[in-house]
Design an enzyme around this catalytic site. Sequence first.
Site, PDB file in Angstrom:
ATOM      1  N   GLU A 261      39.350  14.609  46.109  1.00 38.14           N
ATOM      2  CA  GLU A 261      38.768  14.783  44.770  1.00 38.14           C
ATOM      3  C   GLU A 261      39.035  16.193  44.237  1.00 38.14           C
ATOM      4  O   GLU A 261      39.339  16.382  43.059  1.00 38.14           O
ATOM      5  CB  GLU A 261      37.267  14.493  44.825  1.00 38.14           C
TER       6      GLU A 261
ATOM      7  N   GLU B 257      34.783   7.721  52.264  1.00 42.31           N
ATOM      8  CA  GLU B 257      33.308   7.758  52.196  1.00 42.31           C
ATOM      9  C   GLU B 257      32.675   6.434  52.595  1.00 42.31           C
ATOM     10  O   GLU B 257      31.570   6.408  53.141  1.00 42.31           O
ATOM     11  CB  GLU B 257      32.853   8.140  50.772  1.00 42.31           C
TER      12      GLU B 257
ATOM     13  N   ALA C 256      33.623  16.667  51.782  1.00 39.67           N
ATOM     14  CA  ALA C 256      32.345  17.378  51.745  1.00 39.67           C
ATOM     15  C   ALA C 256      31.848  17.545  53.179  1.00 39.67           C
ATOM     16  O   ALA C 256      32.203  16.760  54.066  1.00 39.67           O
ATOM     17  CB  ALA C 256      31.338  16.579  50.923  1.00 39.67           C
TER      18      ALA C 256
ATOM     19  N   GLY D 282      35.975  14.476  49.433  1.00 38.83           N
ATOM     20  CA  GLY D 282      35.907  15.579  48.477  1.00 38.83           C
ATOM     21  C   GLY D 282      37.181  16.411  48.449  1.00 38.83           C
ATOM     22  O   GLY D 282      37.487  17.048  47.434  1.00 38.83           O
TER      23      GLY D 282
END
Length: 258
Positions: A112, A132, A65, A109
């Site tokens: 993911e 993260e 992200a 992300g």
Amino acid sequence: MTYETILVETIGRVGLVTLNRPQVLNALNDQLMTELGTALTAFDADENIGAMVVTGSDKAFAAGADIAAMANYSYMDVYKGEYITRNWETIRQVRKPVIAAVRGFALGGGCELAMMCDFIICSDTAKFGQPEIKLGIIPGAGGTQRLPRAISKAKAMDLCLTGRMMDASEAERAGLVSRVVAPEQCLQEAIDAATVIASYSIPSVMMAKESVSRAYEGPLSEGMLFERRMFHSLFGTEDQKEGMKAFLEKRKPDFKNK
Ligand code: CAA
């Protein structure tokens, strides 16, 4: 539709989406995830497309992200507005298969997103991880849930708690990826796999995807029942008749519902 953060093209019956924010290693911001969802949804509705591939660059599938975009968000911003991940699950609503072709980093992300695809083909340069924890957060787009299902609790805990990266051969041993190939072959390998899938009867392709997803997402008994019902229903299609007849007649099937 004009896109600014992705490139979209068609190769035969395969829809290809390339994540395209190279200056930030394809960091996933709201605009990119909206555009990705829109492009995949359009391919899903297109009768000329039978499967899709999502890829990034040689250096990064996606480095997670967009940290710059979210650095100053407050709790209320992310809770109330569901910023960051509000449109991330669109890809799971797509009913035709989506393959991730991963070269380079698939972190946070990015990892993911790759796991939201139906399977991952990667290059031997790929690196997966959920870093993260190093940012003072935890995975927020399924990492803590999909990783244990994909690669075991032990490795999922290891990755989420240490933030370390896993290379391609470890990812293959752990079952995160289906194939590892050379970087220059990676995208073509995924397109070839998607082309094979797109040559099959679409009801059986979609039901196979739905059934495997059930095994991954729900309890075994529910998945078994779901698979049985899907299996039975395929005997109502003309492609099942054609597929089995062709086998018995020792010829290639001519599927009508592609
Ligand atoms: N968000 C925003 N920008 C990013 C980014 C990210 N996730 N990852 C890389 N970039 C930017 C860098 O800031 C840098 O920009 P500048 O050139 O303007 O400085 C550019 O991309 C190139 O990156 P690096 O110079 O860091 O490249 P490198 O080769 O030295 O390192 C890397 C590569 C190891 C992937 C490193 O960039 C990195 O650690 N990135 C962050 C990975 C990360 O923490 N991801 C998780 C994000 S949080 C998340 O994803 C939450 C969720 O679950 C939804």
